[in-house]
Design a protein around this motif. Sequence first.
Motif, short mmCIF file in Angstrom:
data_model
loop_
_atom_site.label_atom_id
_atom_site.label_comp_id
_atom_site.label_asym_id
_atom_site.label_seq_id
_atom_site.Cartn_x
_atom_site.Cartn_y
_atom_site.Cartn_z
N UNK A 1 0.82 -1.22 0.00
CA UNK A 1 0.00 0.00 0.00
C UNK A 1 0.85 1.26 0.00
N UNK B 1 -7.17 2.92 0.84
CA UNK B 1 -8.36 2.31 1.43
C UNK B 1 -8.74 1.02 0.69
N UNK C 1 -17.09 0.30 17.26
CA UNK C 1 -17.28 1.53 16.47
C UNK C 1 -16.75 1.38 15.04
N UNK C 2 -15.65 0.63 14.86
CA UNK C 2 -15.12 0.45 13.51
C UNK C 2 -16.00 -0.49 12.70
N UNK D 1 -14.94 10.91 16.07
CA UNK D 1 -15.90 11.14 14.98
C UNK D 1 -16.83 12.29 15.37
N UNK E 1 -17.93 9.72 19.03
CA UNK E 1 -17.36 8.38 19.18
C UNK E 1 -15.84 8.44 19.03
N UNK F 1 -12.50 6.42 18.16
CA UNK F 1 -12.03 5.17 17.57
C UNK F 1 -10.51 5.14 17.60
N UNK G 1 -7.25 3.30 15.88
CA UNK G 1 -6.85 2.45 14.77
C UNK G 1 -5.35 2.24 14.81
N UNK H 1 -8.10 2.01 7.59
CA UNK H 1 -8.70 3.28 8.04
C UNK H 1 -7.66 4.38 8.12
N UNK H 2 -6.48 3.99 8.55
CA UNK H 2 -5.42 4.98 8.72
C UNK H 2 -5.06 5.61 7.37
#
Lengths: 391, 478
Positions: A125, A159, A366-367, B185, B189, B191, B193, B205-206
């Motif tokens: 990536x 992503x 949450x993810x 968020x 929330x 989060x 990561x 996500x990062x």
Amino acid sequence: MSVLLPASEAEAEAIIGEAAAARAPLAIEGGGTRPTGRPVQAERTIATRALSGITLYEPAEMVIAARAGTPLAEVEAALAANRQRLAFEPMDHRPLLGTAGEPTIGGVAAANVSGPRRIHSGAARDSLIGIRFVNGRGETVKSGGRVMKNVTGLDLVKFLAGARGSLGLLTEVTFKVLPEAETETTLVIAGLDAERGVAALSAALGTPWEVTGAAHLPAEPGDVSHTVMRLEGFAPSVAYRRERLAAALAAFGPAELLEGEDSRALWAAIRDVRLLAAPPGKAVWRLSVPPMEGPAVGRRLEAALGSRLLYDWGGGLIWASADETGDAGAAAMRAAAAAAGGHATLVRAGPATRAAVAAFTPDPAPLAALARQVKTVFDPAGIFPAVFDAA
Amino acid sequence: MSAIPKLAPRAGVVERRASILAGLAALVPPAALITAEDERRAYETDALTAYRQIPLAVVLPETTEEVSAVLAFLNREGVRVVARGAGTSLAGGALPTEDSVVVGVSKMNRILEVDTANRTIRVEAGVTNLAVSGAVSHLGFFYAPDPSSQLACTIAGNIAMNSGGAHCLKYGVTTNNVLGAKIVLMDGTVVEIGGKALDAAGLDWLGLVVGSEGQLGLVTEATLRILPLAEGARPVLMGFSSAEDAGACVAAIIGSGIIPVAIEYMDRPAIKVCEAFAHAGYPLDVEAMLIVEVEGSEAEIEDLLGRITAIAQDFRPQTIKVSRSEAESLAIWKGRKSAFGAMGRIADYMCMDGTIPTGQLPLVLRRIAEICAARGLEVANIFHAGDGNLHPLVLFNANEPGGLEKAEECGAEILKLCVEVGGCLTGEHGVGVEKRELMVHQYTPVDLAQQTRLKSAFDPAWLLNPNKVFPLEGRVLS
Ligand SMILES: Cc1cc2nc3c(=O)[nH]c(=O)nc-3n(C[C@H](O)[C@H](O)[C@H](O)COP(=O)(O)OP(=O)(O)OC[C@H]3O[C@@H](n4cnc5c(N)ncnc54)[C@H](O)[C@@H]3O)c2cc1C
């Protein structure tokens, strides 16, 4: 089961658009050499192998682009002809998984397949700079491009790298590339246990001498362990750094040297996890943890499951075997990885185990909620594979 | 004022200011809430100073919990939020709207954990870029991305903009050097990561959050990769009689298998201004100058500089000056690093930030000169030649009526040109408000809709920095 072979983005759009209208799931296949995760329940597979060919290669700009179904070997051969390479050293899963077929460049991107040099030069990536993909609405989307520095808009390139086709079908990928090294040498220290081995790797990676591979191979019956560190570059520079590194690691024991072809063969074997390829009946897991936690995680797995182990990425990547009975070691693997602040993936197992045991570490709440929303954004009809096997 | 349209305020928000402030006051200590107009004015702009707007209020929380409470409250109230680090964005990324609350992370500036064995550092997001390297340099490590603004800019801003620097040819940009983050968020929330491992479970996500310009959430903490410091580094300065020769020389160096840590290119006007300012010993009679820096031991540096200067001989160099001492190296870099400041002393300027395929450099420089000449403006070019990131500095007079508009027109033409030749609108500064309306030149409506829908998944009401990145017209939200 039928296989659909689009030969253009327009054909891929049509196939996917129709599948979306019919809400008919599609499995996605590149070379079919890396079946990991729950087998997809789909009547039809969309395969990329007719979307093939290098579309751009500018050696002086260190960039190559190819359609997703282009064989990885074709890309690597084109690069080698100009003494260049993919910096992230993608693993070939065939020896470990016993699969046949041709790995594709799109599969490498979609699964973020990276090898030992990840520790120095980044993962797939990190080299991926542009993609084109068909989303679940049957629309072709592009992100990134052919230039190395690009911060225009949201980075869908990263992503979708590693999303395993859950958000779209990659149709074309663009990588930045690096020159091949003129020479390479590997320092080998024998007889260290995992704790000392990973400590030696950490010491080596903390020096300015640019170690590009750092692995610990535990003792096999009748042999001793080997802790190995690779240096690459121009010959005079490698010679200098080899001396300095050996001196810096003197406390861990004398270092022997593997040169040229021998060094290359060793790192190809580490990259492809050949050590755990036999016996074929065992499940093989991949754990990613903070490098210094590697040995403690390994000890837990040895004690709980009798695992055979291979440590790469300075201790941060552990390949571990387990008997393919019950949960194939899932609970112990997940617990050990989580306790260390990492995650575990079931890479090799038979179809029955793969259908029964979750391959990927589930997201925290949450993810997981975000992942569901994001899935809907890319694939509203839910025709592509689930995001990391999420329900 | 300029042509970039304004986002209409949300109905009723400005009118409810008093009750919104009262709500905020209940969530953070008094010192963390800025309401007086003269104090808010300090947050009305960033480094794109042509654009200014005083926000409703400014909050400077000290903890992730405070950030979470503030965002949850503003989300319920339907109030827009503009995240802010140090306000050094050159794209207007931190520009407020009149109906927004600025949430700044400048008080969240602690180093939380240094771990050299795992080669990581965990920091609060408001820590400055330079402070990260400062926290580990005595241990022989550094944080690689090094924007020229590193003394002031924050890790939060670097993550939001995916910032680069002079050394990213070898070490990558921010996204290649971040391993984990804590993000709040819009609904409050929190989060987490990633972490200290080299990859994280699930979707990347990062990778999505880095470079997202405060559109997806507010970053409060980060785990960064630190790297061992090289034994030494030294540049060589080379002057050429044409852009073609300098460009071909760069291609030949890379073709030979050498990846220098930096290859910086300056054209004649840039050389002249920087030399007058920094007295760096730059050659004034050349059309193009390269600063090429390599790293390693003394012997390795000698070897590499020898290879590079030998390659350069094929391209008719007019000057080759290998730095022989720390002092000479500093002087060579001083000129380059003070380029923006030096330019600012002679004129107002707009700093553009496109990327082009490096082979297109001669053509692009010619076209840039034409674009600016057609509007009677001068331009100086600074180029990260290894990776194609071009910084044309368009000089103008802000006091002359229409001066800014002319410069903006040039800027827009130049960026369209970058896209036309296969590059992009922005290599490291971000889209912000500045390039928002130009996005249609790089992306199709389908490309943009994919991005805006993704933003909606994180921020359904578009409360996070909504004035930026995506053209105002035709935003597809679901
Ligand atoms: C003289 C000068 C030289 C520069 N040189 C370079 C260079 O070499 N390379 C380079 O890449 N850039 C450079 N820049 C641009 C700028 O410094 C960078 O973009 C920097 O990363 C901005 O950081 P900041 O802390 O000032 O962020 P700000 O300007 O405050 O904000 C930038 C963006 O980040 C968002 N943001 C801020 N905090 C958060 C948060 N906590 N969570 C989510 N989003 C947030 C903001 O909303 C905004 O969109 C330069 C700028 C100047 C003035």
